[in-house]
Design an enzyme around this catalytic site. Structure first.
Site, mmCIF file in Angstrom:
data_model
loop_
_atom_site.group_PDB
_atom_site.id
_atom_site.type_symbol
_atom_site.label_atom_id
_atom_site.label_comp_id
_atom_site.label_asym_id
_atom_site.label_seq_id
_atom_site.Cartn_x
_atom_site.Cartn_y
_atom_site.Cartn_z
ATOM 1 N N ASP A 52 -6.923 -2.356 -2.984
ATOM 2 C CA ASP A 52 -6.956 -3.251 -1.831
ATOM 3 C C ASP A 52 -7.987 -2.762 -0.819
ATOM 4 O OD1 ASP A 52 -5.657 -5.423 -0.144
ATOM 5 O OD2 ASP A 52 -5.623 -3.689 1.190
ATOM 6 N N TYR A 57 -12.483 -2.228 6.911
ATOM 7 C CA TYR A 57 -12.282 -0.801 6.688
ATOM 8 C C TYR A 57 -13.596 -0.015 6.673
ATOM 9 C CZ TYR A 57 -7.766 -2.622 5.037
ATOM 10 O OH TYR A 57 -6.575 -3.301 4.918
ATOM 11 N N LYS A 82 -11.391 -8.537 1.929
ATOM 12 C CA LYS A 82 -10.973 -9.518 2.950
ATOM 13 C C LYS A 82 -12.096 -9.798 3.936
ATOM 14 C CE LYS A 82 -6.566 -6.992 2.885
ATOM 15 N NZ LYS A 82 -6.933 -5.577 2.821
ATOM 16 N N HIS A 117 -8.546 -12.097 6.484
ATOM 17 C CA HIS A 117 -7.779 -10.918 6.914
ATOM 18 C C HIS A 117 -6.739 -11.223 8.005
ATOM 19 C CE1 HIS A 117 -8.261 -6.265 7.082
ATOM 20 N NE2 HIS A 117 -7.010 -6.598 7.274
HETATM 21 N N1 LIG Z 1 -3.833 -6.701 5.598
HETATM 22 C C1 LIG Z 1 -3.691 -5.883 6.619
HETATM 23 O O1 LIG Z 1 -3.791 -6.280 7.791
HETATM 24 C C2 LIG Z 1 -3.376 -4.439 6.364
HETATM 25 C C3 LIG Z 1 -2.906 -3.626 7.401
HETATM 26 C C4 LIG Z 1 -2.606 -2.288 7.124
HETATM 27 C C5 LIG Z 1 -2.788 -1.789 5.839
HETATM 28 N N2 LIG Z 1 -3.278 -2.603 4.852
HETATM 29 C C6 LIG Z 1 -3.482 -2.076 3.471
HETATM 30 O O2 LIG Z 1 -2.279 -1.447 3.049
HETATM 31 C C7 LIG Z 1 -2.579 -0.147 2.565
HETATM 32 C C8 LIG Z 1 -1.381 0.779 2.719
HETATM 33 O O3 LIG Z 1 -1.009 0.890 4.063
HETATM 34 P P1 LIG Z 1 -1.195 2.240 4.893
HETATM 35 O O4 LIG Z 1 -2.368 2.945 4.343
HETATM 36 O O5 LIG Z 1 -1.204 1.859 6.321
HETATM 37 O O6 LIG Z 1 0.148 3.013 4.716
HETATM 38 P P2 LIG Z 1 1.231 3.369 3.580
HETATM 39 O O7 LIG Z 1 0.663 3.239 2.219
HETATM 40 O O8 LIG Z 1 2.458 2.631 3.913
HETATM 41 O O9 LIG Z 1 1.494 4.895 3.914
HETATM 42 C C9 LIG Z 1 0.509 5.845 3.855
HETATM 43 C C10 LIG Z 1 1.123 7.161 4.309
HETATM 44 O O10 LIG Z 1 2.184 7.513 3.446
HETATM 45 C C11 LIG Z 1 1.950 8.816 2.900
HETATM 46 N N3 LIG Z 1 2.366 8.778 1.484
HETATM 47 C C12 LIG Z 1 1.801 8.090 0.473
HETATM 48 N N4 LIG Z 1 2.485 8.275 -0.668
HETATM 49 C C13 LIG Z 1 3.516 9.112 -0.384
HETATM 50 C C14 LIG Z 1 4.556 9.672 -1.141
HETATM 51 N N5 LIG Z 1 4.699 9.414 -2.440
HETATM 52 N N6 LIG Z 1 5.438 10.488 -0.498
HETATM 53 C C15 LIG Z 1 5.316 10.764 0.807
HETATM 54 N N7 LIG Z 1 4.341 10.252 1.583
HETATM 55 C C16 LIG Z 1 3.436 9.427 0.993
HETATM 56 C C17 LIG Z 1 0.472 9.062 3.055
HETATM 57 O O11 LIG Z 1 0.218 10.434 3.244
HETATM 58 P P3 LIG Z 1 -0.691 11.280 2.203
HETATM 59 O O12 LIG Z 1 -2.038 10.610 2.190
HETATM 60 O O13 LIG Z 1 -0.710 12.644 2.785
HETATM 61 O O14 LIG Z 1 0.017 11.207 0.873
HETATM 62 C C18 LIG Z 1 0.132 8.278 4.310
HETATM 63 O O15 LIG Z 1 0.393 9.058 5.448
HETATM 64 C C19 LIG Z 1 -3.814 0.243 3.391
HETATM 65 O O16 LIG Z 1 -4.485 1.337 2.856
HETATM 66 C C20 LIG Z 1 -4.594 -1.046 3.360
HETATM 67 O O17 LIG Z 1 -5.283 -1.169 2.126
HETATM 68 C C21 LIG Z 1 -3.552 -3.913 5.087
#
Ligand SMILES: NC(=O)c1ccc[n+]([C@@H]2O[C@H](COP(=O)([O-])OP(=O)(O)OC[C@H]3O[C@@H](n4cnc5c(N)ncnc54)[C@H](OP(=O)(O)O)[C@@H]3O)[C@@H](O)[C@H]2O)c1
Length: 268
Positions: A52, A57, A82, A117
Site C-alpha cells: 500500500d 508518502y 493514491k 486518498h
Molecule cells: N489511507 C490513509 O489515509 C492511511 C492513513 C494511515 C495509514 N495508511 C496506510 O496504512 C499502513 C499501516 O498503518 P500505520 O503504518 O499507521 O500503522 P500500523 O501498521 O497500524 O502500526 C505500525 C506500528 O505497529 C508496530 N508493529 C507492526 N507489527 C507489529 C507486531 N507484529 N507486533 C508489535 N508491533 C508491531 C510497528 O513498529 P515496528 O516497525 O517497530 O515493528 C509500528 O510502530 C500505512 O503504512 C499506510 O500504508 C493509510
C-alpha cells in the site's frame, strides 16, 4: 495467503504491507529518503506481494526500486497507490501529471489499485477526479479503482454519478475506532474495506486481553488483532520496520478465533 475477490472480479491479497515510513531516515514519516529499500526487500523475502503506497508518502520510488530489484514478475504483485488530495483537487491536467509521476516512481506501466486518498468539500470536483480514475481503469492502466477516507455522503456521490463503483474504501479501523457503521455501508454496496493503521489503539489493557487470547493459539497480540480483522472480511495493511514482525503479521492463517474471543475483541 488468502485473497478477496473485488467487485470487478480482481483478486487482492487480504494482508498487504503498509509503506508510509519505509526507506526514510529514522523510520519517520517526514524523514528524508535514505536511498535503500531494506524494508521492502525484507517484506518481499517474507512473502508480501501486496503493498500500500501513496503519492503523499513521498516514497513511491522506494517501493518501485525494491520491486524491480526483486526480479519477481510484476504481475505477482498487487500495488496500490493514491492520488494526493490532502489539499483538494488541482484539476484534470494536474491529476494526469501526478498519475504519470506515480507510474514512473513505481517503475510500472499499471497499478493494481488506484485510490482517491481523501474526500474534500467540492463534490463536483470529487466526481471529476473519479472520472479521471475511470478513464485509466477503462484503459487498463488501473486494474481497480477506489477511495480512501470516504464517508457515506462521499460514497453516495460516486455511486450516483460514477460509471463504476469503487472496489474498495480504505478507512481507519482499529481498537477504539472500529468504524463498524461505515464497514457495513461498504459491505452493502459490495465495496471491500481496507483497514489502515490496523495495529493502532492497543493500550496496556487491550494488549493484556489480546495476549491472553493469543496464548490459546500460540500467537502474539498483533496476530490476534489482524486475525480478527480478516475474519470479518476486512483487508489489512500492517506496517513494520522489523523483519520478524513483518513475518508475524503474515502468519495469521492457521487459527480461528472463537465467537467468545471475537466478542471480547469487539468490546475492547
Ligand atoms: N489511507 C490513509 O489515509 C492511511 C492513513 C494511515 C495509514 N495508511 C496506510 O496504512 C499502513 C499501516 O498503518 P500505520 O503504518 O499507521 O500503522 P500500523 O501498521 O497500524 O502500526 C505500525 C506500528 O505497529 C508496530 N508493529 C507492526 N507489527 C507489529 C507486531 N507484529 N507486533 C508489535 N508491533 C508491531 C510497528 O513498529 P515496528 O516497525 O517497530 O515493528 C509500528 O510502530 C500505512 O503504512 C499506510 O500504508 C493509510
Amino acid at each position: 495467503m488468502k485473497h478477496m475477490t473485488l467487485n470487478n472480479t480482481i483478486e487482492i491479497p487480504i494482508v498487504g504491507s503498509g509503506t508510509n515510513t519505509f526507506g526514510k531516515e529514522g523510520n519517520q514519516y517526514t524523514g528524508a529518503l535514505r536511498g535503500d529499500t531494506q524494508e521492502i526487500d525484507w517484506a518481499i523475502a517474507n512473502g508480501y506481494r501486496h503493498f500500500d503506497s501513496a503519492q503523499l508518502y513521498n516514497n513511491e520510488e522506494v517501493l518501485g526500486k525494491g520491486l524491480k530489484k526483486s526480479s519477481i514478475p510484476r504481475e505477482d504483485f498487487f500495488i496500490t497507490t493514491k492520488l494526493n488530495t490532502r489539499e483538494g483537487f488541482g484539476g484534470t491536467d494536474w491529476a494526469h501529471a501526478e498519475i504519470k509521476k506515480s507510474l514512473e516512481k513505481l517503475q510500472t506501466d499499471y497499478v493494481d489499485q488506484f485510490l482517491i486518498h481523501f474526500p474534500w468539500d467540492n463534490h463536483d470536483e470529487i466526481v471529476e477526479a473519479w472520472n479521471v480514475l475511470e478513464d485509466y481503469y477503462n484503459r487498463g492502466v488501473f486494474k481497480s479503482i477506489g477511495v480512501s477516507n470516504f464517508e457515506k455522503e462521499h460514497l453516495e456521490l460516486i455511486l450516483e454519478h460514477g460509471h463504476f463503483k469503487p472496489a474498495v474504501n480504505q478507512i481507519p479501523s482499529y481498537i477504539g475506532k472500529w468504524n463498524e457503521d461505515l464497514i457495513a455501508i461498504n459491505k452493502s454496496q459490495d465495496i471491500a474495506t481496507v483497514a489502515w493503521s490496523p495495529l493502532r489503539g492497543i493500550d496496556e489493557n487491550a494488549k493484556q486481553v489480546l495476549e491472553e487470547i493469543g496464548n490459546q493459539y500460540g500467537k502474539t497480540y498483533a496476530q490476534v488483532i489482524l486475525r480478527y480483522q480478516i475474519e470479518r472480511d476486512v483487508i489489512v495493511i500492517p506496517k513494520s520496520h522489523n523483519k520478524e514482525r513483518q513475518a508475524q503479521n503474515l502468519d495469521i492463517f492457521d487459527f480461528n478465533l472463537t465467537s467468545n474471543n471475537r466478542e471480547r475483541i469487539a468490546n475492547l
